[in-house]
Scaffold this active site. Structure first.
Site, short mmCIF file in Angstrom:
data_model
loop_
_atom_site.label_atom_id
_atom_site.label_comp_id
_atom_site.label_asym_id
_atom_site.label_seq_id
_atom_site.Cartn_x
_atom_site.Cartn_y
_atom_site.Cartn_z
N PRO A 141 74.75 -47.55 7.82
CA PRO A 141 73.36 -47.90 7.48
C PRO A 141 72.97 -47.71 6.02
O PRO A 141 72.11 -46.89 5.68
CB PRO A 141 72.56 -47.00 8.40
N CYS A 142 73.57 -48.49 5.14
CA CYS A 142 73.18 -48.41 3.73
C CYS A 142 71.75 -48.91 3.53
O CYS A 142 71.15 -48.63 2.49
CB CYS A 142 74.16 -49.15 2.84
N HIS A 143 71.19 -49.55 4.54
CA HIS A 143 69.78 -49.97 4.44
C HIS A 143 68.84 -48.78 4.43
O HIS A 143 67.68 -48.92 4.06
CB HIS A 143 69.42 -50.93 5.60
#
Length: 177
Positions: A141-143
Site C-alpha cells: 500500500p504505497c498509496h
C-alpha cells in the site's frame, strides 16, 4: 535515477477491469509478481510485455479466480488478503515495502516518517523511489504514504486512484467492515 529490479519472473498475465480502471496481473510460479492499474488496457498490455520478457496472456479458471481476488482487494482494500505474492526488488526496496505493509489500513504516514521507521532517516528520496518502483498496487500500500504537508503526491497509478483508495479504506474502516 531509477533503481533496477532484479530479473522479473512472471510468465503469464491476465487483464481485466476494476473499480480503478484497467488492471493487469502478472503471475509466475511463485505467485503474483505485479498488479498494475491504468486507464488504457492496451498500454498495460505493453507494460506487461516490457516489464516481463516472454510473458504471455493466460485464460481459464485459475486465471479468473486470481483476477477476481485482485479485484476484491481493490474493491475492499481494508480486507485482509491471502494472495500469494512474488515480491521482487532490491533489499532496500523490500525493506520499504515491508514497512508499507505494516501501515494500518485507513491511516497514512509521510515519506519522512517511513524513512525513520526503517532506520534510514536521511533516505527520504530513496524511500519515495522505492514506493514508485512498487509493482504490486494496493497489496503493497504505497498509496498510504503522503507528503509531510499532508497533501497527496505522486502515485505510480495516478493521484486520483490514491485518493480513491484512501477514501475507500477510511469508509470501510469507519463502518467496521
Amino acid at each position: 535515477m531509477k533503481s533496477q529490479l532484479p530479473t522479473a519472473t512472471a510468465t503469464q498475465f491476465i487483464m481485466g477491469q476494476s473499480a480503478l480502471g484497467a488492471v493487469m496481473v502478472a503471475m509466475g510460479e511463485g505467485g503474483i509478481a505485479a498488479i498494475m492499474l491504468g486507464d488504457d488496457p492496451e498500454a498495460l498490455h505493453h507494460t506487461a510485455l516490457d516489464s516481463f520478457p516472454g510473458i504471455h496472456p493466460v485464460h481459464g479458471e485459475m486465471a479468473d479466480r486470481t483476477l477476481a481476488a485482485v479485484q476484491a482487494c481493490i474493491d475492499t482494500p481494508w480486507a485482509p488478503t491471502d494472495l500469494k505474492l512474488t515480491i521482487q526488488g532490491t533489499s532496500f526496496q523490500q525493506q520499504v515495502w515491508q514497512a508499507l505493509r505494516a501501515i494500518p489500513c485507513g491511516t497514512t504516514t509521510t515519506y519522512t516518517e517511513l524513512a525513520a521507521r526503517i532506520g534510514r532517516p536521511g533516505a527520504v528520496r530513496a524511500v519515495a523511489g522505492a514506493c514508485a518502483a512498487n509493482r504490486l498496487a494496493v497489496v503493497i500500500p504505497c498509496h498510504r504514504v503522503i507528503r509531510s504537508d499532508g497533501n497527496l503526491s505522486g502515485y505510480r497509478w495516478g493521484v486520483g486512484r490514491k485518493q480513491w483508495l484512501l477514501e475507500r479504506e477510511r469508509a470501510g474502516m469507519a463502518t467496521g467492515r
